[in-house]
Each structure stands twice: as C-alpha cells, then as structure tokens.
Design an enzyme around this catalytic site. Sequence first.
Site, PDB file in Angstrom:
ATOM      1  N   CYS A 120     -10.358  -7.859   0.997  1.00 25.18           N
ATOM      2  CA  CYS A 120     -10.220  -9.309   1.081  1.00 25.18           C
ATOM      3  C   CYS A 120     -11.161  -9.897   2.125  1.00 25.18           C
ATOM      4  CB  CYS A 120      -8.781  -9.677   1.421  1.00 25.18           C
ATOM      5  SG  CYS A 120      -7.613  -8.783   0.419  1.00 25.18           S
ATOM      6  N   GLN A 180       0.817  -1.220   0.000  1.00 25.34           N
ATOM      7  CA  GLN A 180       0.000   0.000   0.000  1.00 25.34           C
ATOM      8  C   GLN A 180       0.849   1.268   0.000  1.00 25.34           C
ATOM      9  OE1 GLN A 180      -3.210   0.246  -0.414  1.00 25.34           O
ATOM     10  NE2 GLN A 180      -3.837  -1.874  -0.108  1.00 25.34           N
ATOM     11  N   THR A 189       8.040 -19.741 -16.263  1.00 26.19           N
ATOM     12  CA  THR A 189       8.210 -18.794 -17.374  1.00 26.19           C
ATOM     13  C   THR A 189       7.679 -17.429 -16.970  1.00 26.19           C
ATOM     14  OG1 THR A 189       8.026 -20.594 -18.949  1.00 26.19           O
ATOM     15  CG2 THR A 189       7.573 -18.374 -19.794  1.00 26.19           C
TER      16      THR A 189
HETATM   17  N1  PLP Z   1      -0.433  -6.631   1.367  1.00 28.55           N
HETATM   18  C1  PLP Z   1      -1.261  -5.595   1.522  1.00 28.55           C
HETATM   19  C2  PLP Z   1      -0.964  -4.559   2.559  1.00 28.55           C
HETATM   20  C3  PLP Z   1      -2.382  -5.460   0.701  1.00 28.55           C
HETATM   21  O1  PLP Z   1      -3.205  -4.434   0.855  1.00 28.55           O
HETATM   22  C4  PLP Z   1      -2.628  -6.459  -0.285  1.00 28.55           C
HETATM   23  C5  PLP Z   1      -3.848  -6.409  -1.135  1.00 28.55           C
HETATM   24  O2  PLP Z   1      -4.897  -5.978  -0.701  1.00 28.55           O
HETATM   25  C6  PLP Z   1      -1.728  -7.524  -0.407  1.00 28.55           C
HETATM   26  C7  PLP Z   1      -0.644  -7.579   0.434  1.00 28.55           C
HETATM   27  C8  PLP Z   1      -1.924  -8.608  -1.434  1.00 28.55           C
HETATM   28  O3  PLP Z   1      -1.488  -8.170  -2.690  1.00 28.55           O
HETATM   29  P1  PLP Z   1      -1.991  -8.933  -4.026  1.00 28.55           P
HETATM   30  O4  PLP Z   1      -3.440  -8.570  -4.186  1.00 28.55           O
HETATM   31  O5  PLP Z   1      -1.127  -8.370  -5.117  1.00 28.55           O
HETATM   32  O6  PLP Z   1      -1.764 -10.384  -3.810  1.00 28.55           O
END
Ligand code: PLP
Length: 404
Positions: A328, A182, A240
């Site tokens: 998430c 972030q 790859t």
């Molecule tokens: N770390 C943080 C602080 C995030 O906000 C996120 C995604 O929301 C991730 C890791 C995961 O990244 P990615 O969506 O590229 O797997």
Amino acid sequence: MERIYLDHNATTALDPEVLEAMLPFLRSGFGNASSAHADGRQARAAVDEARSQVAELIGAQPREIVFTSGGTEADNHALRGVLELARVPEGGTPHLIVSAVEHPAVLAVAQHLEKQGVRVTYVAVDPQARVDPDAVRAALTDETVLVSVMLANNEVGTIQPVQEIAAIARARGILVHTDAVQAAGRLPVDVQELGVDLLSISGHKIYGPKGIGALYIRRGTRIAPLLHGGHQERRRRGGTENVPGIVGMGVACRLARERLATIPDRERELRDRLEAGIRQQVPHVRFNGHPTERLPNTLNLGFNFVEGEALLMNLDFEGIAISTGSACSSGDLEPSHVLMAMQIPVEEAHGSLRFSLGKETTSEQIDRTIAAVVRVVERVRALSPMYADFKRQQAAQETQAHAR
Ligand code: PLP
C-alpha cells in the site's frame, strides 16, 4: 521465463477451487439473498454456508461474522463502530490504544478519530517490532474504550502477543480488536484462545477474491454499523450481499483451514532457505523482524548502500515480484512506518525488501531468486556512491593495518 511471485502478503492468486465455487453465482445464481423466492433462497443458503466456513477458520459462531468489502472495511468498522458508542466517565475523553506498526487500515482510522476528539495512544514496539504487553497495561486508563493490536505484521511478519494483551485489557472490561488479515490461514487463529472481541480478515490474502472480508464481532459487543442501510447482516452492515465474493471467501477459509497443517511448514522451510542463501552470499545484509515469532512465509531484509526501489525494479526485470515495505505504501518514497518504529536507520530502511512466499512457491524458484538477488545487489551496489565510499574507507583501513 516463468515469473516468480514472492509478494503474497500484498495479494494472492484466486484458488481454482474458489473460482469454481464462485462461477455459478456470477452466472445463473444471481438471486438477491434477501429475496423470498427460490432464487433468493439459493443465494441465502450459499451465504449461510460461507458464514459457517469463515467462522470455523477462527473458532467463532456463524452469527458473530459480518461480511465486509475487505480488511480495510473490517478494521474501520471495528474502530469507528466501537468508538461511536463509547461510554466514558462524565466529562471524559474516549481513549483508543493502537500499536505503532498497524496497517494504515487501522492507523489512518485512529488518526481520523483523533481529529474527532478521541485520544489515541500509539504504543511503541521493540527493534523486532513486538509490542510489550506491559506497555499496553501502562497506557490503559478508565477512559480506554478499545485496544487494537494486529496479530501479525504485514511488512516484517512479527507476531504480536495478542493473547496476553487481550487478557490485560479484558480484565478491565476494555474491548480488544485484532487485525488478523495477514495471520489468518498462516497461523492457527482462534478467537476464544486469543480472547479478542473483534477480529478482521480479508479474502484476497488467502487465495480468495478481492473486495471481500469479514469482521468477527463477539456476541454482545456494543458496536455501531459503519454502513447504514437495509437489514442485511443483522443490520450490522447495510447493502445487498456480494454473494459470489462471500461464497469465494467461504471456500478460501475452508481451504486455508485444511492446509494449515502442511503449507505453513513448507513455506517456512523455503523461506529459511531463501534467507540463508542470501545471507551467505550477499555481504552487509540486515534482518528485519523477529527471528522466531514471525509469519512462516515472510522475510524482510535490509541491503545496505542501495535503494530498495532499485532492487525491486531490477528483480522485476528478472521476472521476480517482491515488495519494498508494504504494498500500500509502494509508490511513495517515505520510509516504512514499521521499520521506522523498529528504530532502523532511515538509509537502511530505504534498502529493505519483503519476500513473501505462497503455497505454490517451489525450491527451484527460491534458488533462482537467491541467484538473482546476488546478481542484482552486486549490480546496483556497483553504481552506488555510498558503497564506493565504504569500499574506499575499507581499503584505507586495510592499508593502515598492513603498515602497522
Ligand atoms: N490489514 C493488514 C495487516 C493488511 O496487510 C491489509 C492489506 O494489505 C489490510 C489490513 C487491508 O485489507 P484489504 O486489502 O482487504 O482492504
């Protein structure tokens, strides 16, 4: 009506310049970067250029960058790769320190490692979501192998004192990882200044494509690969290369660096206008996060007496995209672990919304959002039994006060 997207911490739109750079590699430039012929060499040159662009954004050397499938893989690689090669005193148990407010891409890995016999300390945060470097110092032991503390939190935007934490850990020879997914592109990020050994970034948070990210690995760091396979990425990540994704990530990093002097300040100004507008017009609002040590684009507010999900759905209906907690975790109704770690009462955590601005956000959009939030909160509170109770109690207290 034009939709208003204020969920840039979840993901961002692909920048047109990024798309243009990627297209040739989705069309005719399909060569395998490991092939010796001209098609392969063209792909290899593009990957090399992108590696330099990524390195430049974070003050690293190109050879210290490993491309991954995103932030999640970069975090997994950092934690699992270091713990796999951990050397601890005879009969000891490897020890990992993470903060309680990490993204699940770190927290879930820590929990997984715990099941495999690693001892994990989850360092608490203060009510503004900050980790106290002294708490990390107190948790260090001779068996501590790695400290992982994120640079900026995805839900409330709080920036962690990673530089101080890294200095404490490294003075004892302990490796330090930071999840800068972030922070990159929103704050100046320099691995030398921070003093970290490992740092994760992701393409889709900085107007790059989804499914691509990178892990910075300081030269000389002992780390095992996560994906075993071919010789790619100096044997640190088999498979790859995703050439179009890597090219897109490179350009996104270059653009992020160029924009660092202007966009974050603009976002901060608009974000503060949003905060002031809402707090002036909506009563019983709680601010979540750190007032100053915070990502310039992020605002997290708790609206008492209502469910964040109800506000989200109503705002969505009005054409405004925001988030409750982290993207998430939307879909499960557990209160956010970040707000819980900040010791925010459960009912208040349930009424929290995250607004995250982007480079295209306008003041007109902010004013429309303020008006919509005022309307929606009033409408949802009007249906809330908790709010009705509160109003009754308030009225009773006023009557008593008048009677005195
Ligand atoms: N770390 C943080 C602080 C995030 O906000 C996120 C995604 O929301 C991730 C890791 C995961 O990244 P990615 O969506 O590229 O797997």
